[in-house]
Design an enzyme around this catalytic site. Structure first.
Site, PDB file in Angstrom:
ATOM      1  N   GLU A   1     -11.393 -10.558  -5.519  1.00 13.23           N
ATOM      2  CA  GLU A   1      -9.991 -10.586  -5.089  1.00 13.23           C
ATOM      3  C   GLU A   1      -9.656 -11.836  -4.284  1.00 13.23           C
ATOM      4  O   GLU A   1      -8.552 -11.974  -3.775  1.00 13.23           O
ATOM      5  CB  GLU A   1      -9.594  -9.310  -4.344  1.00 13.23           C
ATOM      6  CG  GLU A   1     -10.589  -8.752  -3.404  1.00 13.23           C
ATOM      7  CD  GLU A   1     -10.227  -7.365  -2.874  1.00 13.23           C
ATOM      8  OE1 GLU A   1      -9.141  -6.841  -3.167  1.00 13.23           O
ATOM      9  OE2 GLU A   1     -11.047  -6.818  -2.132  1.00 13.23           O
TER      10      GLU A   1
ATOM     11  N   CYS B   1      -9.174  -3.037 -10.931  1.00 10.06           N
ATOM     12  CA  CYS B   1      -8.719  -1.827 -10.228  1.00 10.06           C
ATOM     13  C   CYS B   1      -7.455  -2.083  -9.422  1.00 10.06           C
ATOM     14  O   CYS B   1      -6.994  -1.213  -8.694  1.00 10.06           O
ATOM     15  CB  CYS B   1      -9.823  -1.256  -9.342  1.00 10.06           C
ATOM     16  SG  CYS B   1     -10.317  -2.365  -8.037  1.00 10.06           S
TER      17      CYS B   1
ATOM     18  N   ASP C   1      -4.773  -8.411  -4.527  1.00 12.09           N
ATOM     19  CA  ASP C   1      -5.093  -9.506  -3.607  1.00 12.09           C
ATOM     20  C   ASP C   1      -5.361 -10.804  -4.345  1.00 12.09           C
ATOM     21  O   ASP C   1      -4.976 -11.870  -3.877  1.00 12.09           O
ATOM     22  CB  ASP C   1      -6.308  -9.123  -2.746  1.00 12.09           C
ATOM     23  CG  ASP C   1      -5.889  -8.228  -1.597  1.00 12.09           C
ATOM     24  OD1 ASP C   1      -4.878  -8.556  -0.948  1.00 12.09           O
ATOM     25  OD2 ASP C   1      -6.531  -7.198  -1.369  1.00 12.09           O
TER      26      ASP C   1
ATOM     27  N   HIS D   1       0.802  -1.230   0.000  1.00 13.04           N
ATOM     28  CA  HIS D   1       0.000   0.000   0.000  1.00 13.04           C
ATOM     29  C   HIS D   1       0.828   1.269   0.000  1.00 13.04           C
ATOM     30  O   HIS D   1       0.402   2.286  -0.529  1.00 13.04           O
ATOM     31  CB  HIS D   1      -1.014  -0.030   1.138  1.00 13.04           C
ATOM     32  CG  HIS D   1      -2.155  -0.935   0.820  1.00 13.04           C
ATOM     33  ND1 HIS D   1      -2.240  -2.202   1.324  1.00 13.04           N
ATOM     34  CD2 HIS D   1      -3.187  -0.784  -0.021  1.00 13.04           C
ATOM     35  CE1 HIS D   1      -3.305  -2.788   0.824  1.00 13.04           C
ATOM     36  NE2 HIS D   1      -3.909  -1.952   0.011  1.00 13.04           N
TER      37      HIS D   1
END
Ligand code: PEP
Ligand code: MG
Length: 592
Positions: free
Chosen positions: A446, A517, A470, A204
């Site tokens: 995901e 995404c 993920d 992240h």
């Protein structure tokens, strides 16, 4: 790995370290260190009249540390026994080492520097000398000193996040790891670049760096302990180089390179108003991922068609309380307005995994990425979930808002979430609170179980958005934040492509659209695969949008479909990756 074997803590000659580039750009600035346990040591000049205050601060930190160690010792003594607890006696001895304490005070006085800096320097020099003795006893003593020093520095310092908010000079942050909340807290005007020892392209902090347009490098192993804060460093987010004490010649060369990059950016800028259509007229939607309000101007600036993913957890991560319903409405409304005439997809809270904060009440878990995260957290905290859903519905005044649930792993979970959404909408109706008349609802794909049962899920939603970060992590069993296995994180793996194919086909059979995404959408090398799979929308950090458009505009959809039909059957990801790289080099070398 360093190119030089120098062991000196502060190189005076240029030293280069190589990591993985995760966000493009070049920056030069003063080095700020953020250690594994979140303390930062920065050199600060003090005035002679501040010396006494610094020493009092130091003594208070030593006292506090002593009390903490004593408390742990006592607790251990009563729970597992005196013998085990006695290891903490060695810590107390290190803490109270008179000559060390005196050296620190002397440094503060003579060099007029802040006490945390002086303390850090003295401990470092002590432990280096001990290690050089090459004796087990002294090595252990060095470890004790370091352990204790972290605690002292924490007590001297408070939280890292607070430091990242209160910078006074432009700097480049080097951290063992950066949590999403650290990144969210950062003073963006003064942080010029980010480098971490841990992490990968999809961690992240890397995602945030890209969205903030900050050069970033991850996977710089074992660097932090070799450097001193305050030294000049250059970060090259294209090649993944971290250059300590760059020479004038290096800075000049980088200045020239930056000019070339700027010229490419100007050309890409011209694509802003153009449509992402392949040469054989296949249209794809390209929208933006957004984490914070500051990202908003970039959405239009880079020519995105609305927001394909708003990671709402950042609203919850960079403050110590839950935002109220009204506060959330305010943010979602701004986002929805900025997305007009396109859509805004609000993802409900995706907390857990590496995204944590004390007020969220998530306990320590052995496997946080397989634990209480995403929709599981929201269903476990229906109060928060309802508040968030009410706010999302209320922001839908222009009917351009869509809601999306993260980490769905089966249809029961989805039905539960949808039922709560229906109840919230009914409640708002009864209260005569405006909420728009149409709210599309989607799920993120995901988790492999969701991908494999996409046919079932598709009957209950209006769209899918693949969270490839993920999905790949769970499919290949590769921790997305662990640099030791990042080489095995392979988006072009036939297993990943087959899952994506299953998802796209299930969506289209059920007449719903499907987007991607995750970071796969922003990697221009992978775009031929996503286009060929028939993905309808790509959503990525705003800064990547012009490159994605450019890649799409050079591709032939019919050809890409044929290639993908072959890639899903290939034996290995290497073959696929090689072909993808060749295509990218042939069709759009300038944006690689
Ligand atoms: C993903 O997993 O691909 C995704 C978009 O969600 P996040 O990166 O926030 O986990
Ligand atoms: Mg995800």
């Amino acid at each position: 790995m360093p190119d030089s074997s120098s062991d000196h803590p502060t190189p005076t000659t240029e030293v280069r370290y190589k990591g993985t580039p995760v966000s493009p750009g070049i920056a030069v600035g003063s080095l700020m260190l953020l250690f594994a346990d979140e303390h930062i040591v920065r050199k600060r000049r003090i005035r002679p009249e501040d010396v006494a205050g610094e020493i009092t601060r130091f003594e208070a930190a030593l006292l506090k540390t002593r009390q903490q160690i004593q408390a742990i010792r006592n607790q251990l003594a009563s729970s597992i026994g005196e013998a085990e607890a006695s290891i903490f006696d060695a810590h107390i001895l290190s803490l109270e080492d008179v000559s060390l304490i005196e050296s620190v005070k002397e440094q503060v006085q003579s060099r007029l520097v802040n006490v945390d800096f002086a303390y850090e320097q003295v401990v470092r020099s002590y432990t280096r000398k001990m290690r050089e003795l090459n004796d087990d006893y002294f090595r252990e003593r060095a470890a004790d000193f370091l352990d204790v020093s972290r605690r002292v520095l924490r007590n001297l310092h408070g939280k890292a996040s607070a430091e990242l908010q209160n910078l006074d000079v432009p700097c480049i942050v080097l951290a063992h790891d950066l949590s999403p909340s650290d990144t969210a807290d950062m003073d963006r005007k003064l942080v010029l670049g980010i480098a971490t020892e841990m992490g990968s392209r999809t961690s992240h902090s890397a995602i945030m760096a890209r969205s903030l347009n900050l050069p970033a490098i991850v996977g710089l192993r074992d660097v932090i302990n070799k450097l001193e804060p305050g030294i000049e460093v250059l970060i090259d987010g294209y090649a993944g180089l971290f250059i300590v004490a760059p020479t004038e010649q290096t800075k000049f060369e980088y200045g020239q390179r930056e000019k070339v990059h700027q010229e490419v950016e100007v050309k890409l800028d011209a694509l802003r108003e153009t449509l992402p259509v392949t040469v054989d007229q296949h249209r794809i939607i390209v929208s933006a991922n957004v984490e914070i309000l500051d990202d908003l101007p970039l959405v239009k600036e880079h020519g995105a068609e609305g927001i394909g993913l708003f990671r709402t957890e950042y609203l919850f991560l960079n403050q110590d309380e839950f935002p109220s319903e009204d506060q959330q409405v305010e943010v979602y409304l701004q986002m929805a307005r900025a997305s007009m005439p396109h859509h805004l997809i609000v993802r409900t809270l995706d907390i857990g995994g590496d995204k944590k904060r004390p007020h969220l009440g998530i306990e320590q878990e052995v496997n946080p990425f397989l634990g209480f995260r995403g929709i599981r957290y929201s269903l476990g905290r229906p109060d928060l979930f309802r508040t968030q859903l009410r706010a999302i519905c209320r922001a839908n005044v222009e009917n351009n808002v869509r809601v999306m649930f993260p980490m769905i792993s089966d249809v029961t979970e989805l039905k539960q979430a949808r039922r709560i959404l229906d109840e919230v909408r009914e409640e708002l109706r009864q209260q005569n609170i405006p909420q728009g008349n149409k709210l599309d609802c989607g799920v993120m794909i995901e988790v492999p179980s969701a991908a494999l049962t996409a046919d079932t899920l598709a009957r209950h939603v209006d769209f899918f958005s693949v969270g490839s970060n993920d999905l790949i992590q769970y499919t290949l069993a590769i921790d997305r934040g662990n640099e030791k296995v990042s080489g095995m994180y392979q988006p072009a793996h036939p297993a990943v492509l087959r899952l994506l194919q299953t998802v796209v086909e299930a969506a289209h059979r059920n007449n719903i659209w499907v987007g991607v995404c995750g970071e796969m959408a922003s990697d221009v090398v992978l775009i031929p695969a996503l286009v060929g799979l028939g993905v309808d929308e790509l959503s990525a950090g705003a800064a990547s949008i012009p490159r994605i458009k450019r890649a799409i505009q050079t591709l032939n959809y019919a050809e890409a479909r044929q290639l993908v039909a072959r890639w899903v059957l290939n034996d290995s990801s290497e073959e696929n990756q090689k072909e993808l790289e060749e295509i990218a080099r042939r069709l759009y070398p300038e944006i690689l």
